[in-house]
Scaffold this motif. Structure first.
Motif, mmCIF file in Angstrom:
data_model
loop_
_atom_site.group_PDB
_atom_site.id
_atom_site.type_symbol
_atom_site.label_atom_id
_atom_site.label_comp_id
_atom_site.label_asym_id
_atom_site.label_seq_id
_atom_site.Cartn_x
_atom_site.Cartn_y
_atom_site.Cartn_z
ATOM 1 N N GLU A 1 11.398 -15.030 14.865
ATOM 2 C CA GLU A 1 12.288 -16.173 15.088
ATOM 3 C C GLU A 1 13.307 -16.310 13.962
ATOM 4 N N ALA A 2 12.947 -15.824 12.771
ATOM 5 C CA ALA A 2 13.852 -15.859 11.620
ATOM 6 C C ALA A 2 14.693 -14.582 11.523
ATOM 7 N N GLY A 3 14.548 -13.660 12.500
ATOM 8 C CA GLY A 3 15.361 -12.452 12.517
ATOM 9 C C GLY A 3 14.705 -11.227 11.928
ATOM 10 N N PHE A 4 13.459 -11.316 11.504
ATOM 11 C CA PHE A 4 12.739 -10.182 10.903
ATOM 12 C C PHE A 4 11.799 -9.617 11.961
ATOM 13 N N THR A 5 12.164 -8.464 12.535
ATOM 14 C CA THR A 5 11.417 -7.916 13.674
ATOM 15 C C THR A 5 10.696 -6.610 13.357
ATOM 16 N N THR A 6 10.506 -6.308 12.108
ATOM 17 C CA THR A 6 9.846 -5.070 11.704
ATOM 18 C C THR A 6 8.388 -5.050 12.163
ATOM 19 N N CYS A 7 7.939 -3.885 12.615
ATOM 20 C CA CYS A 7 6.545 -3.705 13.024
ATOM 21 C C CYS A 7 5.803 -2.903 11.959
ATOM 22 N N PHE A 8 4.553 -3.241 11.748
ATOM 23 C CA PHE A 8 3.730 -2.581 10.738
ATOM 24 C C PHE A 8 2.577 -1.846 11.398
ATOM 25 N N VAL A 9 2.149 -0.733 10.770
ATOM 26 C CA VAL A 9 1.099 0.094 11.346
ATOM 27 C C VAL A 9 -0.138 0.220 10.458
ATOM 28 N N GLN A 10 -0.054 -0.222 9.206
ATOM 29 C CA GLN A 10 -1.159 -0.003 8.268
ATOM 30 C C GLN A 10 -1.113 -1.076 7.193
ATOM 31 N N ASP A 11 -2.287 -1.540 6.761
ATOM 32 C CA ASP A 11 -2.412 -2.458 5.629
ATOM 33 C C ASP A 11 -3.055 -1.710 4.472
ATOM 34 N N ASN A 12 -2.540 -1.937 3.257
ATOM 35 C CA ASN A 12 -3.068 -1.295 2.052
ATOM 36 C C ASN A 12 -3.427 -2.366 1.027
ATOM 37 N N LEU A 13 -4.440 -2.088 0.227
ATOM 38 C CA LEU A 13 -4.835 -2.962 -0.875
ATOM 39 C C LEU A 13 -4.859 -2.148 -2.157
ATOM 40 N N SER A 14 -4.431 -2.758 -3.245
ATOM 41 C CA SER A 14 -4.427 -2.115 -4.553
ATOM 42 C C SER A 14 -5.073 -3.060 -5.555
ATOM 43 N N PHE A 15 -5.983 -2.539 -6.365
ATOM 44 C CA PHE A 15 -6.608 -3.328 -7.429
ATOM 45 C C PHE A 15 -6.294 -2.669 -8.761
ATOM 46 N N SER A 16 -5.827 -3.457 -9.714
ATOM 47 C CA SER A 16 -5.569 -2.967 -11.073
ATOM 48 C C SER A 16 -6.387 -3.814 -12.041
ATOM 49 N N ALA A 17 -7.264 -3.170 -12.781
ATOM 50 C CA ALA A 17 -8.176 -3.882 -13.681
ATOM 51 C C ALA A 17 -7.465 -4.449 -14.901
ATOM 52 N N HIS A 18 -6.387 -3.791 -15.348
ATOM 53 C CA HIS A 18 -5.794 -4.179 -16.626
ATOM 54 C C HIS A 18 -4.324 -4.573 -16.518
ATOM 55 N N LYS A 19 -3.953 -5.569 -17.271
ATOM 56 C CA LYS A 19 -2.552 -5.956 -17.441
ATOM 57 C C LYS A 19 -1.794 -4.743 -17.981
ATOM 58 N N GLY A 20 -0.569 -4.541 -17.496
ATOM 59 C CA GLY A 20 0.238 -3.409 -17.967
ATOM 60 C C GLY A 20 0.049 -2.144 -17.157
ATOM 61 N N THR A 21 -0.686 -2.218 -16.050
ATOM 62 C CA THR A 21 -0.825 -1.061 -15.161
ATOM 63 C C THR A 21 0.452 -0.953 -14.325
ATOM 64 N N LEU A 22 1.080 0.210 -14.371
ATOM 65 C CA LEU A 22 2.324 0.426 -13.647
ATOM 66 C C LEU A 22 2.081 1.432 -12.535
#
Length: 192
Positions: free
Chosen positions: A41-62
């Motif tokens: 409704e806001a004009g964003f019609t992109t479709c997604f096929v996969q969800d990913n999760l990322s965990f970083s234990a420490h501050k400063g992980t790039l």
């Protein structure tokens, strides 16, 4: 709810900041992190096929700067579940008026904002807190043959990460400069 990441930096097909509404009371809050109908409704019609999760234990992980090239280019909708990140995008669409330019935004569990990173942009982030969890949706499936990285500290890009000595993966530490891999998204590439 949806606004350009930078009005004066990228064209209309550039990155977007999406802020889903939160509904709070004395217990905390609730938010629909993704609602396809509301975004459409806001004009964003992109479709997604996969969800990913990322965990970083420490501050400063790039993690970055990453891309997935055509014909399996990925757009990403990135948000933070816990902690905070400095999220960075770089336009690498040959012929784009903003080619090689970058922008950054802080995404956190506190602000609840999400970043739409269209295909044709490098993406990366550095964690601003310990124990950071990032969730992102992508528009195409992972393809090892099309996956790559560009050096986080490429002097031609000059990205300000806010850290001098980040924690990197072996892949990201050995990533080439953009000029060594370009053009990844040649002029005339249609984004499909």
């Amino acid at each position: 709810m949806i606004s350009p990441l930078s009005n004066d930096l990228f064209d209309a097909d550039g990155p977007l900041v999406i802020t889903p509404p939160r509904f709070g009371d004395s217990r905390g809050w609730f938010s629909e992190s993704y609602n396809q109908r509301r975004l459409a409704e806001a004009g964003f019609t992109t479709c997604f096929v996969q969800d990913n999760l990322s965990f970083s234990a420490h501050k400063g992980t790039l993690r970055g700067l990453h891309y997935q090239s055509p014909p399996h280019a990925q757009g990403k909708l990135v948000g933070v579940m816990t902690g905070a990140i400095r999220d960075v995008v770089v336009d690498i669409r040959e012929g784009s008026p903003s080619y090689g330019r970058w922008a950054a935004i802080e995404l956190s569990e506190e602000n609840g904002q999400q970043l739409w990173v269209p295909p044709g942009f490098l993406h990366g982030f550095v964690t601003l807190t310990d124990n950071t969890r990032v969730a992102y949706k992508v528009t195409d499936y992972y393809s090892k043959e099309h996956d790559g990285s560009v050096a986080w500290n490429d002097p031609d890009l000059g990205v300000d990460w806010g850290v001098d000595d980040p924690i990197l993966s072996d892949k990201d530490a050995a990533a080439p400069r953009l000029k060594e891999v370009a053009p990844l998204f040649p002029a005339g590439w249609d984004g499909a």
